[in-house]
Design a protein around this motif. Structure first.
Motif, PDB file in Angstrom:
ATOM      1  N   VAL A 125       0.831  -1.212   0.000  1.00 49.04           N
ATOM      2  CA  VAL A 125       0.000   0.000   0.000  1.00 49.04           C
ATOM      3  C   VAL A 125       0.863   1.259   0.000  1.00 49.04           C
ATOM      4  O   VAL A 125       0.515   2.264  -0.630  1.00 49.04           O
ATOM      5  N   LEU A 126       1.998   1.207   0.683  1.00 48.03           N
ATOM      6  CA  LEU A 126       2.885   2.374   0.725  1.00 48.03           C
ATOM      7  C   LEU A 126       3.520   2.668  -0.631  1.00 48.03           C
ATOM      8  O   LEU A 126       4.153   3.710  -0.809  1.00 48.03           O
ATOM      9  N   GLY A 127       3.315   1.773  -1.586  1.00 53.21           N
ATOM     10  CA  GLY A 127       3.790   2.042  -2.943  1.00 53.21           C
ATOM     11  C   GLY A 127       2.789   2.796  -3.781  1.00 53.21           C
ATOM     12  O   GLY A 127       3.118   3.274  -4.880  1.00 53.21           O
ATOM     13  N   PRO A 132      14.214   4.502  -8.126  1.00 50.21           N
ATOM     14  CA  PRO A 132      13.270   5.510  -7.635  1.00 50.21           C
ATOM     15  C   PRO A 132      13.200   5.586  -6.110  1.00 50.21           C
ATOM     16  O   PRO A 132      13.520   4.628  -5.409  1.00 50.21           O
ATOM     17  N   ILE A 133      12.773   6.738  -5.629  1.00 50.92           N
ATOM     18  CA  ILE A 133      12.494   6.921  -4.207  1.00 50.92           C
ATOM     19  C   ILE A 133      11.044   6.522  -3.961  1.00 50.92           C
ATOM     20  O   ILE A 133      10.142   6.952  -4.682  1.00 50.92           O
ATOM     21  N   THR A 134      10.808   5.689  -2.967  1.00 52.20           N
ATOM     22  CA  THR A 134       9.444   5.266  -2.632  1.00 52.20           C
ATOM     23  C   THR A 134       9.262   5.278  -1.115  1.00 52.20           C
ATOM     24  O   THR A 134      10.229   5.404  -0.363  1.00 52.20           O
ATOM     25  N   GLY A 187       7.753   1.028   5.202  1.00 53.01           N
ATOM     26  CA  GLY A 187       6.993  -0.164   5.596  1.00 53.01           C
ATOM     27  C   GLY A 187       7.900  -1.302   6.019  1.00 53.01           C
ATOM     28  O   GLY A 187       7.586  -2.047   6.951  1.00 53.01           O
ATOM     29  N   VAL A 188       9.037  -1.438   5.350  1.00 47.40           N
ATOM     30  CA  VAL A 188      10.006  -2.479   5.713  1.00 47.40           C
ATOM     31  C   VAL A 188      10.547  -2.218   7.126  1.00 47.40           C
ATOM     32  O   VAL A 188      10.702  -3.144   7.927  1.00 47.40           O
ATOM     33  N   MET A 189      10.821  -0.948   7.427  1.00 47.55           N
ATOM     34  CA  MET A 189      11.313  -0.593   8.766  1.00 47.55           C
ATOM     35  C   MET A 189      10.263  -0.897   9.833  1.00 47.55           C
ATOM     36  O   MET A 189      10.578  -1.458  10.890  1.00 47.55           O
ATOM     37  N   LEU A 190       9.014  -0.553   9.556  1.00 47.62           N
ATOM     38  CA  LEU A 190       7.933  -0.837  10.507  1.00 47.62           C
ATOM     39  C   LEU A 190       7.790  -2.344  10.732  1.00 47.62           C
ATOM     40  O   LEU A 190       7.638  -2.803  11.866  1.00 47.62           O
ATOM     41  N   ALA A 191       7.834  -3.097   9.642  1.00 46.69           N
ATOM     42  CA  ALA A 191       7.694  -4.554   9.744  1.00 46.69           C
ATOM     43  C   ALA A 191       8.803  -5.151  10.606  1.00 46.69           C
ATOM     44  O   ALA A 191       8.548  -5.969  11.491  1.00 46.69           O
ATOM     45  N   GLY A 192      10.037  -4.728  10.359  1.00 52.63           N
ATOM     46  CA  GLY A 192      11.160  -5.274  11.123  1.00 52.63           C
ATOM     47  C   GLY A 192      11.051  -4.982  12.613  1.00 52.63           C
ATOM     48  O   GLY A 192      11.257  -5.860  13.444  1.00 52.63           O
ATOM     49  N   ALA A 193      10.712  -3.723  12.941  1.00 56.58           N
ATOM     50  CA  ALA A 193      10.695  -3.307  14.344  1.00 56.58           C
ATOM     51  C   ALA A 193       9.506  -3.871  15.121  1.00 56.58           C
ATOM     52  O   ALA A 193       9.581  -4.048  16.339  1.00 56.58           O
TER      53      ALA A 193
END
Length: 215
Positions: A40-42, A55-57, A62-68
């Motif tokens: 969704v963040l894409g 590209p910057i996205t 979202g990857v950081m949120l998932a990991g933490a």
């Protein structure tokens, strides 16, 4: 008769709880939710600056949120689910990209780096125990969400585009301000989430699973 009596309880009762502990329904749901969140963040699309082919996205956020929040293996699994769906052709990456072609392009290393990056974030947060502080969360997002991702992304970008490693690193440095902001925001969001919902702390979640498995 005696041998059967010893064997049946071991195979019938021992395997089932192990399987339940490994893949509880709640964990599968969380993995699915975060895979969807990264997708969704894409939706806001991509931004290319200074002629950079990568590209910057917002999806790294979202990857950081998932990991933490998910911890090591669940975060890695969430990213793996997303990447498998992308490889299958679903346009889940920013800009509506999908298919095997994205894994041969300039951003391939960054995409693949999401998986060990998310796992690294989760591992660092897990080492913080039941109350990982804001500094640890930020360090985790910086190490996994930026360090690991760039470590894989920059060399692949250089190889695909034919640029020198130094030039590819210089181009990727244009991502740093935005990624630093994402890391700070992710740390703040995760810290607030963990205070309101303790089960969002990976170590707490693991302890609860272990306690449930011992009952």
């Amino acid at each position: 008769m005696t041998d059967e009596g010893k064997t049946l309880p071991h195979s019938g009762q021992g395997a089932e709880p192990s399987s339940a502990r490994r893949f509880p329904t709640g964990d599968l749901a969380r993995v699915s939710v975060f895979a969807a969140l990264i997708a969704v963040l894409g939706l806001p699309g991509t931004l290319n600056v200074f002629g950079n082919a990568v590209p910057i996205t917002l999806q790294t956020f979202g990857v950081m949120l998932a990991g933490a929040i998910l911890g090591t293996w669940r975060a890695a699994l969430a990213v793996a689910v997303l990447l498998v769906l992308v490889a299958a052709g679903l346009p889940l990456l920013a800009g509506g990209r999908g298919g095997l072609g994205v894994f041969t392009g300039p951003s391939a290393g960054f995409l693949i780096g999401w998986l060990p990056g998310a796992a690294m974030i989760g591992w660092i947060v897990e080492r913080g125990g039941r109350t990982p502080g804001l500094a640890r969360l930020l360090a985790a997002c910086l190490a996994g969400g930026i360090g690991v991702v760039y470590l894989l992304g920059v060399p692949v970008q250089a190889a695909v585009t034919g640029l020198s490693l130094g030039k590819a690193a210089l181009l990727s440095a244009t991502f740093l301000p935005g990624d630093l902001i994402k890391a700070v925001l992710a740390s703040l969001v995760v810290r607030g989430t963990q205070r309101a919902y303790p089960d969002a702390v990976p170590a707490v979640h693991r302890e609860r699973l272990q306690t449930a498995g011992e009952r």
